[in-house]
Design a protein around this motif. Structure first.
Motif, mmCIF file in Angstrom:
data_model
loop_
_atom_site.group_PDB
_atom_site.id
_atom_site.type_symbol
_atom_site.label_atom_id
_atom_site.label_comp_id
_atom_site.label_asym_id
_atom_site.label_seq_id
_atom_site.Cartn_x
_atom_site.Cartn_y
_atom_site.Cartn_z
ATOM 1 N N PRO A 455 4.414 -4.230 -12.925
ATOM 2 C CA PRO A 455 5.471 -5.213 -13.222
ATOM 3 C C PRO A 455 4.908 -6.627 -13.279
ATOM 4 O O PRO A 455 4.196 -7.053 -12.377
ATOM 5 C CB PRO A 455 6.445 -5.050 -12.052
ATOM 6 C CG PRO A 455 6.175 -3.688 -11.502
ATOM 7 C CD PRO A 455 4.715 -3.432 -11.727
ATOM 8 N N GLY A 456 5.217 -7.324 -14.371
ATOM 9 C CA GLY A 456 4.711 -8.675 -14.530
ATOM 10 C C GLY A 456 3.495 -8.771 -15.416
ATOM 11 O O GLY A 456 3.092 -9.868 -15.806
ATOM 12 N N GLY A 457 2.874 -7.625 -15.746
ATOM 13 C CA GLY A 457 1.727 -7.636 -16.640
ATOM 14 C C GLY A 457 0.566 -8.461 -16.087
ATOM 15 O O GLY A 457 0.210 -8.360 -14.915
ATOM 16 N N TRP A 458 -0.010 -9.306 -16.941
ATOM 17 C CA TRP A 458 -1.153 -10.113 -16.536
ATOM 18 C C TRP A 458 -0.799 -11.153 -15.485
ATOM 19 O O TRP A 458 -1.681 -11.674 -14.806
ATOM 20 C CB TRP A 458 -1.770 -10.805 -17.758
ATOM 21 C CG TRP A 458 -2.503 -9.879 -18.661
ATOM 22 C CD1 TRP A 458 -2.110 -9.432 -19.889
ATOM 23 C CD2 TRP A 458 -3.760 -9.261 -18.388
ATOM 24 N NE1 TRP A 458 -3.047 -8.574 -20.403
ATOM 25 C CE2 TRP A 458 -4.075 -8.450 -19.511
ATOM 26 C CE3 TRP A 458 -4.656 -9.296 -17.325
ATOM 27 C CZ2 TRP A 458 -5.233 -7.701 -19.573
ATOM 28 C CZ3 TRP A 458 -5.810 -8.545 -17.394
ATOM 29 C CH2 TRP A 458 -6.095 -7.757 -18.509
ATOM 30 N N ASP A 459 0.482 -11.465 -15.322
ATOM 31 C CA ASP A 459 0.904 -12.433 -14.312
ATOM 32 C C ASP A 459 1.218 -11.782 -12.970
ATOM 33 O O ASP A 459 1.629 -12.463 -12.034
ATOM 34 C CB ASP A 459 2.136 -13.199 -14.806
ATOM 35 C CG ASP A 459 1.815 -14.086 -16.003
ATOM 36 O OD1 ASP A 459 0.689 -14.619 -16.044
ATOM 37 O OD2 ASP A 459 2.678 -14.229 -16.890
ATOM 38 N N ALA A 460 1.068 -10.461 -12.886
ATOM 39 C CA ALA A 460 1.295 -9.771 -11.611
ATOM 40 C C ALA A 460 0.264 -10.233 -10.591
ATOM 41 O O ALA A 460 -0.906 -10.448 -10.911
ATOM 42 C CB ALA A 460 1.217 -8.263 -11.811
ATOM 43 N N ARG A 461 0.687 -10.382 -9.346
ATOM 44 C CA ARG A 461 -0.183 -10.900 -8.298
ATOM 45 C C ARG A 461 -0.713 -9.759 -7.425
ATOM 46 O O ARG A 461 -0.033 -8.752 -7.204
ATOM 47 C CB ARG A 461 0.566 -11.910 -7.418
ATOM 48 C CG ARG A 461 1.116 -13.106 -8.191
ATOM 49 C CD ARG A 461 1.655 -14.159 -7.245
ATOM 50 N NE ARG A 461 0.601 -14.775 -6.456
ATOM 51 C CZ ARG A 461 -0.176 -15.778 -6.891
ATOM 52 N NH1 ARG A 461 -0.014 -16.274 -8.104
ATOM 53 N NH2 ARG A 461 -1.096 -16.287 -6.105
ATOM 54 N N VAL A 462 -1.951 -9.944 -6.967
ATOM 55 C CA VAL A 462 -2.571 -9.005 -6.033
ATOM 56 C C VAL A 462 -2.927 -9.755 -4.769
ATOM 57 O O VAL A 462 -3.112 -10.978 -4.773
ATOM 58 C CB VAL A 462 -3.833 -8.355 -6.648
ATOM 59 C CG1 VAL A 462 -3.467 -7.494 -7.832
ATOM 60 C CG2 VAL A 462 -4.842 -9.423 -7.056
ATOM 61 N N GLY A 463 -3.016 -9.034 -3.672
ATOM 62 C CA GLY A 463 -3.304 -9.658 -2.387
ATOM 63 C C GLY A 463 -4.790 -9.706 -2.098
ATOM 64 O O GLY A 463 -5.634 -9.417 -2.952
ATOM 65 N N GLN A 464 -5.109 -10.086 -0.857
ATOM 66 C CA GLN A 464 -6.504 -10.200 -0.425
ATOM 67 C C GLN A 464 -7.193 -8.851 -0.563
ATOM 68 O O GLN A 464 -6.685 -7.829 -0.117
ATOM 69 C CB GLN A 464 -6.557 -10.672 1.025
ATOM 70 C CG GLN A 464 -7.965 -10.851 1.564
ATOM 71 C CD GLN A 464 -8.664 -12.049 0.947
ATOM 72 O OE1 GLN A 464 -8.024 -13.055 0.668
ATOM 73 N NE2 GLN A 464 -9.952 -11.938 0.724
ATOM 74 N N GLY A 465 -8.371 -8.841 -1.209
ATOM 75 C CA GLY A 465 -9.118 -7.607 -1.389
ATOM 76 C C GLY A 465 -8.537 -6.685 -2.429
ATOM 77 O O GLY A 465 -8.936 -5.525 -2.530
ATOM 78 N N GLY A 466 -7.563 -7.167 -3.232
ATOM 79 C CA GLY A 466 -6.980 -6.338 -4.284
ATOM 80 C C GLY A 466 -5.819 -5.493 -3.820
ATOM 81 O O GLY A 466 -5.519 -4.451 -4.431
ATOM 82 N N THR A 467 -5.154 -5.927 -2.741
ATOM 83 C CA THR A 467 -3.988 -5.193 -2.251
ATOM 84 C C THR A 467 -2.943 -5.091 -3.361
ATOM 85 O O THR A 467 -2.578 -6.088 -3.975
ATOM 86 C CB THR A 467 -3.384 -5.902 -1.029
ATOM 87 O OG1 THR A 467 -4.383 -6.042 -0.032
ATOM 88 C CG2 THR A 467 -2.208 -5.117 -0.485
ATOM 89 N N GLY A 468 -2.474 -3.883 -3.597
ATOM 90 C CA GLY A 468 -1.527 -3.638 -4.688
ATOM 91 C C GLY A 468 -2.134 -2.826 -5.805
ATOM 92 O O GLY A 468 -1.405 -2.307 -6.663
ATOM 93 N N LEU A 469 -3.459 -2.687 -5.828
ATOM 94 C CA LEU A 469 -4.166 -1.881 -6.815
ATOM 95 C C LEU A 469 -4.923 -0.766 -6.111
ATOM 96 O O LEU A 469 -5.406 -0.932 -4.987
ATOM 97 C CB LEU A 469 -5.152 -2.739 -7.613
ATOM 98 C CG LEU A 469 -4.583 -3.891 -8.461
ATOM 99 C CD1 LEU A 469 -5.722 -4.649 -9.125
ATOM 100 C CD2 LEU A 469 -3.611 -3.380 -9.516
ATOM 101 N N SER A 470 -5.044 0.375 -6.794
ATOM 102 C CA SER A 470 -5.833 1.463 -6.244
ATOM 103 C C SER A 470 -7.314 1.147 -6.393
ATOM 104 O O SER A 470 -7.709 0.197 -7.085
ATOM 105 C CB SER A 470 -5.497 2.764 -6.968
ATOM 106 O OG SER A 470 -5.924 2.692 -8.322
ATOM 107 N N ALA A 471 -8.151 1.977 -5.759
ATOM 108 C CA ALA A 471 -9.596 1.745 -5.834
ATOM 109 C C ALA A 471 -10.088 1.836 -7.274
ATOM 110 O O ALA A 471 -10.910 1.028 -7.727
ATOM 111 C CB ALA A 471 -10.332 2.748 -4.947
ATOM 112 N N GLY A 472 -9.594 2.821 -8.023
ATOM 113 C CA GLY A 472 -10.004 2.944 -9.413
ATOM 114 C C GLY A 472 -9.539 1.785 -10.267
ATOM 115 O O GLY A 472 -10.266 1.323 -11.158
ATOM 116 N N GLN A 473 -8.332 1.295 -10.016
ATOM 117 C CA GLN A 473 -7.824 0.149 -10.775
ATOM 118 C C GLN A 473 -8.622 -1.111 -10.472
ATOM 119 O O GLN A 473 -8.897 -1.919 -11.376
ATOM 120 C CB GLN A 473 -6.341 -0.053 -10.450
ATOM 121 C CG GLN A 473 -5.447 1.041 -10.992
ATOM 122 C CD GLN A 473 -4.012 0.923 -10.494
ATOM 123 O OE1 GLN A 473 -3.745 0.271 -9.474
ATOM 124 N NE2 GLN A 473 -3.081 1.552 -11.192
#
Length: 558
Positions: A455-473
């Motif tokens: 949600p939000g596409g390129w403007d979607a935010r991630v947390g410290q260390g990439g929180t919100g994305l899987s390891a593969g992502q």
């Protein structure tokens, strides 16, 4: 460590400013305290013995109110600037420790991480409470003692005889507390090291089915830290009680002497009141130093370790400008790294070269030194023997690190992501890149499919260390970042480590795109498809085919 270690003043500029400010405020506090006591004694004695009315002492009462107001302002300023200085000092020490660790490659680890974070946080109590009282003890105590002696030399002698008892007992308690504080910091570092190591190795432990067995180790380390902390607190409470009783008895001796002489008429009320008001203030700074001493010990122990780290010699950084890596050959010449506690070096006598525009894969069994070789190439670790040579003559140890790192894009097994949007993370190595270029690169690595699902596409935010994305992502994002960078040398450490077999094709497409752009690629690889995509392979373990005799790692055409 000394109560005010000169190394603190040398290593943190904010500490020098704060000590100067605290000294000035201490002198002002001393002067105001003496004026306040003398004014109050004059007013009370005049009303009690001379029958003065409020109108007669209105000026002195107004002056007393002004003195109290100024003392409150100074106390507030001391507290405010103390917290601000503590934050600045800790930040400056952290920056120096991190910078020192970068230059001192191959050392540090979890102990340094705990020291830089939780350890230095304990300096707050030292700077906001202990140090101001220490300055007051060196200014207020002797100044007030002189005033008391001037007013009544008998009370001055009494204070002078009882005053040394406080630092004497403080020294006895401090010697016991120092060991407890050192043990507390060591137990905290041990706990932090075990937790960090456990987190780093958790995937392996879970795959082996031994993750739950580590709970007992963490619990034992946590209990040891809890016991060490409680012992320090227990000592602090007992020492505060001992100092309080000692000060109370000392002031009581002065008060008894004043009372007896007032009864016999050998001392006037104004002088007796002034001395009685000033006597507790002679002991107060020393008592406060003793009370806050324990709160500062954890910070002092951490600062001691920080200074020991900062005083370790580091190799002088190189000054030679790095050659252009888009045209230069990079060669490992007998690179050997001996690790602490490991009987055999890994890698051992690594001799190989990487030409411009080539894709070279480092292969070999786990533990043979592939990642270590990459760290040496990046300049993050020093080799025990040998060196990396660029353009045939320039040694990496002589190269300016900044000019070297500007030409390298690196993707470790666990990519670094910062809090922010996906686009900010993708363009981290090249902030000026356009959105069309970002989309084109993400289409090659397959990260475009990930963006569509967020949600939000390129403007979607991630947390410290990439929180919100899987390891593969996270790995796909890092590969996209590499493709967008303009660095001529790209280094990848197991780029398919967190990708399934279907997503492996995206990495192969990335290698093809890098080859088309003339970029040089060095990658650590295990999967056959990734090895096959390389132009050449280097077996870091040094294994050779039967009948071949060589002591150097072997280069094999892919």
């Amino acid at each position: 460590m000394k109560p005010l270690d000169p190394r603190l003043l040398r290593q943190a500029r904010a500490a020098r400013l704060y000590v100067g400010l605290t000294s000035g405020l201490g002198v002002a506090t001393t002067a105001l305290l003496v004026v306040q006591s003398l004014l109050l004694a004059h007013v009370v004695a005049g009303v009690a013995t001379d029958g003065l009315t409020f109108g007669d002492v209105r000026g002195q009462v107004a002056g007393l109110g002004i003195v109290l107001a100024v003392r409150a302002v100074i106390a507030g300023a001391q507290e405010r600037f103390g917290h601000r200085a503590a934050t600045t000092v800790v930040r400056q020490l952290r920056e120096k420790l991190i910078a020192h660790a970068v230059r001192e490659t191959g050392r540090g680890g979890a102990d340094l991480a705990v020291l830089t974070t939780r350890g230095l946080d304990a300096l707050d109590g030292y700077l906001t409470r202990y140090l101001p009282q220490l300055v007051l003890a060196s200014t207020l105590t002797p100044a007030v003692l002189v005033v008391v002696w001037w007013q009544d030399w008998i009370a001055g002698v009494t204070i002078l005889l009882t005053l040394p008892l406080i630092p004497f007992f403080m020294a006895l308690i401090g010697m016991a507390t120092q060991d407890a504080s050192d043990r507390s910091l060591v137990s905290l570092q041990r706990l932090g090291t075990q937790v960090l190591d456990l987190i780093a190795g958790l995937p392996t432990l879970r795959s082996l089915g031994t993750a739950r067995a580590q709970r007992e180790r963490v619990r034992v380390a946590g209990d040891a830290h809890r016991r060490a902390t409680m012992k320090t607190l227990r000592t602090a409470f007992l020492s505060a009680l001992a100092l309080e009783v000692l000060v109370t008895l000392s002031v009581a001796l002065v008060a008894v002497g004043i009372g007896l002489r007032l009864v016999h008429g050998t001392l006037d009320l104004q002088t007796g009141l002034a001395v009685l008001l000033l006597a507790p203030e002679v002991y107060a700074p020393l008592r406060a130093v003793g009370m806050h001493f324990h709160a500062s010990q954890d910070g002092l122990a951490a600062a001691q370790q920080a200074f020991d780290v900062l005083e370790r010699p580091v190799p002088a950084p190189g000054t030679v400008e790095a050659p252009d890596l888009s045209t230069a050959v990079v060669a490992f010449e007998g690179v050997t790294v001996q690790h602490d506690g490991v009987p055999h070096p890994t890698p051992s006598h690594l001799t190989a070269s990487v030409g411009p525009g080539e894709i070279v894969a480092l292969t070999g069994p786990s533990g043979c030194g592939k990642s270590t070789a990459v760290n040496v190439l990046l300049g993050l670790q020093k080799s025990t023997l040998g060196d990396v040579v660029v353009a045939g003559s320039v040694r990496l140890t002589d190269v300016d690190p900044a000019s070297w790192w500007r030409q390298i894009a690196w993707c470790p097994q666990h990519p670094v992501l910062v809090p922010g949007t996906l686009r900010e993370n993708v363009s981290l190595l090249r902030p000026s890149v356009s959105l069309d270029q970002v989309r084109e690169a993400s289409a090659v690595t397959g990260f475009e499919d990930v963006v569509r699902t967020v949600p939000g596409g390129w403007d979607a935010r991630v947390g410290q260390g990439g929180t919100g994305l899987s390891a593969g992502q996270r790995q796909r994002l890092a590969l996209t970042r590499l493709l967008l960078s303009e660095a001529p040398l790209v280094v990848l450490d197991e780029p398919t480590a967190h990708l399934d077999a279907g997503a492996e094709q995206a990495v192969l497409d990335l290698l093809g795109a890098l080859r088309d752009r003339g970029r040089t690629v060095v990658l650590v690889a295990h999967r056959p498809a990734l090895i096959a995509a390389a132009d050449r392979t280097i077996d870091v373990s040094g294994r050779v085919a039967p009948g071949l005799e060589t002591s150097s790692p072997m280069e094999v055409p892919a």
